[in-house]
Design a protein around this motif. Sequence first.
Motif, PDB file in Angstrom:
ATOM      1  N   ARG A  72       0.835  -1.221   0.000  1.00 47.67           N
ATOM      2  CA  ARG A  72       0.000   0.000   0.000  1.00 47.67           C
ATOM      3  C   ARG A  72       0.861   1.259   0.000  1.00 47.67           C
ATOM      4  NH1 ARG A  72      -5.279  -1.333   0.747  1.00 47.67           N
ATOM      5  NH2 ARG A  72      -5.711  -3.333   1.784  1.00 47.67           N
ATOM      6  N   LYS A  73       1.971   1.227   0.728  1.00 45.31           N
ATOM      7  CA  LYS A  73       2.869   2.398   0.745  1.00 45.31           C
ATOM      8  C   LYS A  73       3.478   2.618  -0.643  1.00 45.31           C
ATOM      9  CE  LYS A  73       7.091   4.216   2.840  1.00 45.31           C
ATOM     10  NZ  LYS A  73       6.650   5.581   2.541  1.00 45.31           N
ATOM     11  N   VAL A  74       3.873   1.523  -1.314  1.00 47.36           N
ATOM     12  CA  VAL A  74       4.413   1.636  -2.666  1.00 47.36           C
ATOM     13  C   VAL A  74       3.360   2.237  -3.595  1.00 47.36           C
ATOM     14  CG1 VAL A  74       5.203   0.327  -4.672  1.00 47.36           C
ATOM     15  CG2 VAL A  74       6.065  -0.247  -2.393  1.00 47.36           C
ATOM     16  N   ILE A  75       2.122   1.775  -3.472  1.00 48.66           N
ATOM     17  CA  ILE A  75       1.034   2.306  -4.302  1.00 48.66           C
ATOM     18  C   ILE A  75       0.839   3.796  -4.036  1.00 48.66           C
ATOM     19  CG2 ILE A  75      -1.465   2.232  -4.670  1.00 48.66           C
ATOM     20  CD1 ILE A  75      -1.279  -0.811  -4.109  1.00 48.66           C
ATOM     21  N   ASN A  76       0.846   4.176  -2.769  1.00 49.73           N
ATOM     22  CA  ASN A  76       0.643   5.582  -2.410  1.00 49.73           C
ATOM     23  C   ASN A  76       1.774   6.461  -2.935  1.00 49.73           C
ATOM     24  OD1 ASN A  76      -0.900   7.629  -0.757  1.00 49.73           O
ATOM     25  ND2 ASN A  76       1.080   7.746   0.282  1.00 49.73           N
ATOM     26  N   ASP A  77       3.013   5.955  -2.903  1.00 49.11           N
ATOM     27  CA  ASP A  77       4.154   6.739  -3.378  1.00 49.11           C
ATOM     28  C   ASP A  77       4.151   6.893  -4.901  1.00 49.11           C
ATOM     29  OD1 ASP A  77       4.986   7.010  -0.798  1.00 49.11           O
ATOM     30  OD2 ASP A  77       6.518   5.437  -0.897  1.00 49.11           O
ATOM     31  N   ASN A  78       3.434   6.002  -5.587  1.00 43.59           N
ATOM     32  CA  ASN A  78       3.393   6.057  -7.056  1.00 43.59           C
ATOM     33  C   ASN A  78       2.014   6.453  -7.582  1.00 43.59           C
ATOM     34  OD1 ASN A  78       6.096   4.787  -8.204  1.00 43.59           O
ATOM     35  ND2 ASN A  78       5.522   3.540  -6.434  1.00 43.59           N
ATOM     36  N   LYS A  79       1.161   6.986  -6.706  1.00 45.87           N
ATOM     37  CA  LYS A  79      -0.227   7.256  -7.112  1.00 45.87           C
ATOM     38  C   LYS A  79      -0.326   8.324  -8.201  1.00 45.87           C
ATOM     39  CE  LYS A  79      -1.118  10.506  -3.302  1.00 45.87           C
ATOM     40  NZ  LYS A  79      -1.971  10.773  -2.119  1.00 45.87           N
ATOM     41  N   LYS A  80       0.544   9.335  -8.147  1.00 46.95           N
ATOM     42  CA  LYS A  80       0.487  10.387  -9.175  1.00 46.95           C
ATOM     43  C   LYS A  80       0.765   9.808 -10.555  1.00 46.95           C
ATOM     44  CE  LYS A  80       1.854  14.277  -6.249  1.00 46.95           C
ATOM     45  NZ  LYS A  80       2.873  15.343  -6.036  1.00 46.95           N
ATOM     46  N   SER A  81       1.792   8.972 -10.629  1.00 45.36           N
ATOM     47  CA  SER A  81       2.131   8.364 -11.905  1.00 45.36           C
ATOM     48  C   SER A  81       1.025   7.424 -12.371  1.00 45.36           C
ATOM     49  CB  SER A  81       3.454   7.599 -11.763  1.00 45.36           C
ATOM     50  OG  SER A  81       3.857   7.060 -12.986  1.00 45.36           O
ATOM     51  N   PHE A 118      12.026  -1.586  -1.664  1.00 44.07           N
ATOM     52  CA  PHE A 118      12.719  -1.298  -2.926  1.00 44.07           C
ATOM     53  C   PHE A 118      12.316  -2.280  -4.012  1.00 44.07           C
ATOM     54  CE2 PHE A 118      16.266  -2.492  -5.691  1.00 44.07           C
ATOM     55  CZ  PHE A 118      16.475  -1.306  -6.369  1.00 44.07           C
ATOM     56  N   VAL A 119      12.259  -3.577  -3.669  1.00 41.45           N
ATOM     57  CA  VAL A 119      11.920  -4.602  -4.659  1.00 41.45           C
ATOM     58  C   VAL A 119      10.505  -4.390  -5.187  1.00 41.45           C
ATOM     59  CG1 VAL A 119      11.586  -7.069  -5.034  1.00 41.45           C
ATOM     60  CG2 VAL A 119      13.523  -6.279  -3.675  1.00 41.45           C
ATOM     61  N   ILE A 120       9.540  -4.234  -4.269  1.00 43.00           N
ATOM     62  CA  ILE A 120       8.138  -4.054  -4.686  1.00 43.00           C
ATOM     63  C   ILE A 120       7.977  -2.767  -5.478  1.00 43.00           C
ATOM     64  CG2 ILE A 120       5.765  -3.769  -3.859  1.00 43.00           C
ATOM     65  CD1 ILE A 120       6.504  -5.505  -1.471  1.00 43.00           C
ATOM     66  N   ASN A 121       8.653  -1.715  -5.026  1.00 46.74           N
ATOM     67  CA  ASN A 121       8.568  -0.433  -5.726  1.00 46.74           C
ATOM     68  C   ASN A 121       9.120  -0.536  -7.141  1.00 46.74           C
ATOM     69  OD1 ASN A 121       8.040   2.519  -5.622  1.00 46.74           O
ATOM     70  ND2 ASN A 121      10.255   2.657  -5.853  1.00 46.74           N
TER      71      ASN A 121
END
Length: 350
Positions: free
Chosen positions: A201-210, A237-240
């Motif tokens: 969920r954190k990875v998704i939130n950090d990439n939500k704009k893109s 890092f891996v998931i991101n």
Amino acid sequence: MKFRSFLKDRITYTAVYIISTCVVILIMYLTLIINRLEIPISNIFYAFLVSIAFYMIFLLYDYCRNKNFYNQLNSILNAEEDLDYILNIGSSNNSEQEIFKKILLKLYKLSGNRTIKYEEAHKQYIYFVNQWVHQMKTPVSVINLLLQEQVNEESREVFQSISEENEKLAHGLDMMLYNARLNEFNLDFNVESLDIISIARKVINDNKKSMIRHHIFPKININKEVSVESDRKWIYFVINQIVINAIKYSKSDSEESKFITFDVIEETSKITLSISDQGIGIPKEDLSRVFNAFFTGKNGRKTSESTGMGMHLSKKVCDNLGHGLLVNSQEGFGTTFSIIFYKGKNIFNL
């Protein structure tokens, strides 16, 4: 060195000894014949066997005398990484062995000095990279803040383009920083029990704009916590990296929405997190080389944004953490990366 190998190395000496012994016996026998003295052939044969027996006893003695030295050389040869056996090599039995010993000690000293110089230069390089990346991330963050404050309807498209390029710059700096830290992985990890879904969920939130910009939406097919043993920073890092690749190879000029799907399969011995996209997929001939360093493949040449390092670093991180990382794809139908968290064993492969 085995006795058979020892004898094999001395075949030439043995042949010369036998020939010279036969020549000596023949000369003496001919001399006796000339002087009209007779000697039984059995006596000559017996003398020959006695000579050979003394020669074999000498070879056995020579092998036993040098066996310890040969065994120490074998220990040095079979040592995979540690060459400290050279320091423990015993005393030499002859001048030839003494020369070998001096050469080995000299090589060990030269190798040690070069290793120390390399390690010092490498530490300085890593320190410089860390400092430089942190310095560069500051203006990247400032640019991002300025873009958020200055956005208006007239310049929205321009600012969005700048923001997108700024995100790429930030991602590149992060990858460089992780690559530098990976060389000292054993000094930079902390194992803990963590919820892998919260990381996703954190990875998704950090990439939500893109994701919003390219009409790509996340879908998590599990509503409960899933605990795994891993390192929070490295598994993030891996998931991101997987998600960034999914966005990169799923975006298109059309308004059609696409999904990045997160699935979890819990088994007795492992937990598998699968991340699937609906992108262009990976050609069959490129699948086996996805995790190779600097390999961009057919898709990388299309986008011209791939460095070929993202998935290579992800694979190395998973290997160091003791996790599995697999890829399954069909060209034109998307790609699935699976991170496998094994249960009940020492996961850190250091």
